[in-house]
Structures are given as C-alpha cells and as structure tokens.
Scaffold this motif. Sequence first.
Motif, PDB file in Angstrom:
ATOM      1  N   SER A  70      31.065  33.567  16.197  1.00 55.56           N
ATOM      2  CA  SER A  70      30.924  33.416  17.651  1.00 55.56           C
ATOM      3  C   SER A  70      31.965  32.440  18.196  1.00 55.56           C
ATOM      4  O   SER A  70      32.488  32.631  19.298  1.00 55.56           O
ATOM      5  N   LEU A  74      34.842  33.072  21.039  1.00 52.74           N
ATOM      6  CA  LEU A  74      34.997  32.168  22.181  1.00 52.74           C
ATOM      7  C   LEU A  74      36.449  31.731  22.329  1.00 52.74           C
ATOM      8  O   LEU A  74      37.021  31.770  23.426  1.00 52.74           O
ATOM      9  N   HIS A  93      32.849  26.711  31.116  1.00 53.53           N
ATOM     10  CA  HIS A  93      33.654  26.294  29.967  1.00 53.53           C
ATOM     11  C   HIS A  93      32.962  25.244  29.115  1.00 53.53           C
ATOM     12  O   HIS A  93      32.816  25.395  27.909  1.00 53.53           O
ATOM     13  N   GLU A  96      29.821  26.384  27.162  1.00 58.89           N
ATOM     14  CA  GLU A  96      30.132  27.264  26.030  1.00 58.89           C
ATOM     15  C   GLU A  96      30.521  26.447  24.807  1.00 58.89           C
ATOM     16  O   GLU A  96      30.022  26.673  23.702  1.00 58.89           O
ATOM     17  N   ARG A 437      26.439  34.956  22.197  1.00 59.32           N
ATOM     18  CA  ARG A 437      27.743  34.451  22.632  1.00 59.32           C
ATOM     19  C   ARG A 437      28.830  35.495  22.364  1.00 59.32           C
ATOM     20  O   ARG A 437      29.737  35.690  23.177  1.00 59.32           O
ATOM     21  N   ALA A 441      31.149  37.429  25.190  1.00 60.30           N
ATOM     22  CA  ALA A 441      32.616  37.455  25.072  1.00 60.30           C
ATOM     23  C   ALA A 441      33.139  38.890  25.132  1.00 60.30           C
ATOM     24  O   ALA A 441      34.147  39.173  25.791  1.00 60.30           O
TER      25      ALA A 441
END
Length: 446
Positions: A70, A74, A93, A96, A437, A441
């Motif tokens: 993940s 990212l 941002h 995350e 996640r 994405a």
Amino acid sequence: MDFVDPILSLASEIYKLVENVKANKKRCRRVSERVQALEDLVKSIKQRDKGQTSADVEKALKELCITLTSAQELIRKYTVASWIDRIVHSGSHGDEFNSVNERFNDAFQILFGAQQVDSREKQDEVDGREDDTELKKCEKTDFDLFCMWLNLMNKPSATDEVIRMIKPEEIKYEYPKEPFMKTSTSEVYRGEYHGFKVAIKRYTEPLNTSPSEVRSVFNKEVETMRRFESPNILRMFGICDQDKDGPEPQFLIIMEYCEKGSLRQVLDSPCKLSWTRKARMCLDAAQGLYRLHQTEKKSKVHGCINSSKFLVAEGYTVKLGGFELTKTETSLKKASKDKEIRSVCYSSPETLDNINYLYSKGCEMYSFGIVLWEVATRKRPFDGWSSKDIYQKVCKDKFVEPLPDDCPEPLGNLIDACRAYDSFLRPSAGVLVDKLRCVVAQLEEQ
C-alpha cells in the motif's frame, strides 16, 4: 518466513520510487527511512533458523508485506502527479502518510519486541565469555536500531491542544444559543474553543456526582484518550466545570464539531458521492477503527459500530465517535430509559446464533462491513426486515445483501470479506486499511 524476500523486494522498489517523486518529496523520503529501519530488522529475523520464528512474527511479516504494497501505491502516484492533482488532493496528503507510518510503527514494535524475547532466551543458553561478548554486540546493534526508529517517530503531534479541564470563559457559544441536537439525556450546542469549531454537550438530567469525583475519573480517562489521537477519531478537547462553586455545578463535554453530521445523515442526503469519494470515506472509517483496535494491549472494541457512530467533517473526512470519555460521561448522566443495544442489523452470525458469544474484534469487523455496504449502496441495512427474518437469512442461510453492479470489484471484495460468515476469514482492521489504501490509489489513477 515466506514473506521475508517479498518484503525486501518491496523495500527496494520503494527506494527507487522515492528517487523519482515529483511531489511530497520529504514525506516520501521519511517513509523510505522507516522502510530502511524495518528492512534491517527483517534481515536480522531472516538469519534465524526457520523453525525459530513465532506465529506472531509470521503474522506481523505477512501484514508488513501488505503495508509495504500500500505504501508503494501511495508513493507511486506522486511520481506521476501533475501540479493540478497535487492541489486537488493536497488536503489528504498528511493523513495518507500518517496512516502508513502508523502501520510501520506498529509492525516495528511487534517485530522488535519478538527480537528482544528471542535474544533473552538465547542469552540463557549462552555459556562462555566469547558468546557473552558476541551477544552484547548484538544487543548494541538492536539498541542502535531501536534508537534510530524512535528518532524517526519523533514527529510533532497532530494538535497542540491537550485534553484537559476547560475554563468556562474559554468557550464561546454560537448565537442564538439553541441546541442543534437533543437526546433523552443531553443537549448539544455549537461553539468555539481556541479557534476550533466545537460541539458542547450538556446533560439535562445530571447525576449528583461531586466535582472532585468527576475530575478524578476524567484525569484517569484522559491518558487513554490521548492514545486514541488520530485524524479519523472524533477529537475530544475536555470537560468544562460550569458554576463549580454554585449549588448545582454542571460539567460540559467539549468535542470536535463535524459539520456534515453522522455518516448515516450524509448517505441519506442528496449529495453526490463518486466511487473514489466512497472508497476514501471507507478508508477514513477503517483508519479510525484500526487506531481503536490497535491502541490498547488488551482487546479494545467499540461495542456498537453502526453508520450513526461515524461523523463526517469538512471535506467528507470520516471520524469514529461514540466511545470518547465514556467513564466520565457515565459519572455525569443518568442511565437512559431506552438503553442503547447493538442493532440486530449489525450483528454478526456468531452473535445472532449465540447470545452469550464473547464480542470480539472479529464480530466488530462484521458490523463494520455492514457500514461499508451502506457507504457503497447508500441504503439502510435489512430495511423493513424483522429480527426473526434477519436471524434466519444471516445466521442460517448465510445471506449478505448484494452490492451495486457498478461497485469497483476490489472495493466490493473487501466489503464482502468483512461480511464473511466465518469470522476467521474477516480481515483485521490494519490489513483492511492497507488494502483500502491501494483501492483508493487505483481509483484516483483512473
């Protein structure tokens, strides 16, 4: 040990990606540094004999592999992000990267702890000066690694505001001073505290508890709440002692105000929600649940997960609520006549089948799966069904309500995994966060 080589391979890929990022360079490099610390730890674990690795370490390695995947997704999007993309997504941002770093931190603690246990067991078997000297060298290496990790984690808190006793003059009410929400035991007002929009809860039928007793309970509970600090858990500011020298002192609970209301209210509203937005809301909610499940050494569960327990702030950020300062609140309010019970709609097959079944994180993950289904469909679960119908269909027929035909397959698979009939097949909150996640994405790239 089957996950060691994939972990090392993923770490290598992350280092390459970080060299090519076009945005969030410092955050990406920080992730790379944490991965390096974990890589060193994993390499030391790899040197052991295969049979010496515990089940907990194997599980931690497996989850670390998922977290690295993940993290890779990212970072990858920042190697191709345009300036417009960076501006559009700038609000998320920090969250995350904080979420990824939390997962890395938890993995490090588990693996490092296991390493120390093995070192102590080995020390009992060491006989002779040479072996003692060698062991001390190993311990020094482990200590240096631990210090490096602490240095990496030494980042400022998300907020400078601490949970504390608040003076009445620090609170400003919104006028007209009218409650925007009422329950059988309380009224909630809008206000402001140190520049933050807050919700102020006042109990309409308070217990006759002494102020010193309330403060004692509050001070003990604050330490627990500090460990729950997360962008996806409703933030508590503290309690306010109103008229403390008067004949009837009152305590007010001061908490974060979420302007869009509960998740259920948002889903019932006419607002448009794209699949990318829905997936991100699912990720937010999962991150809140993960922080709750992961914080305590003993199993910590919410106990009453449903779509009304999640609140939605500006930007559609979802936050888990409904459990903050519970002991303090219990000392302040009278028990509600309509005592809240866990809705049958959110009850897992095992709890439906056995009323004495011990409620666990697995049970809670099923309830959370129902919430994710609500986000995907915007419908209410088992709407119009009787408790008897739900018991028959869920517990006996192993039925799950269908997802929309246009639901992205990876998201649908995760929702179905959470609603699995067998609790063993349901993911942990941490694994769910990592996989969601990746889904977010992928959807953002489309």
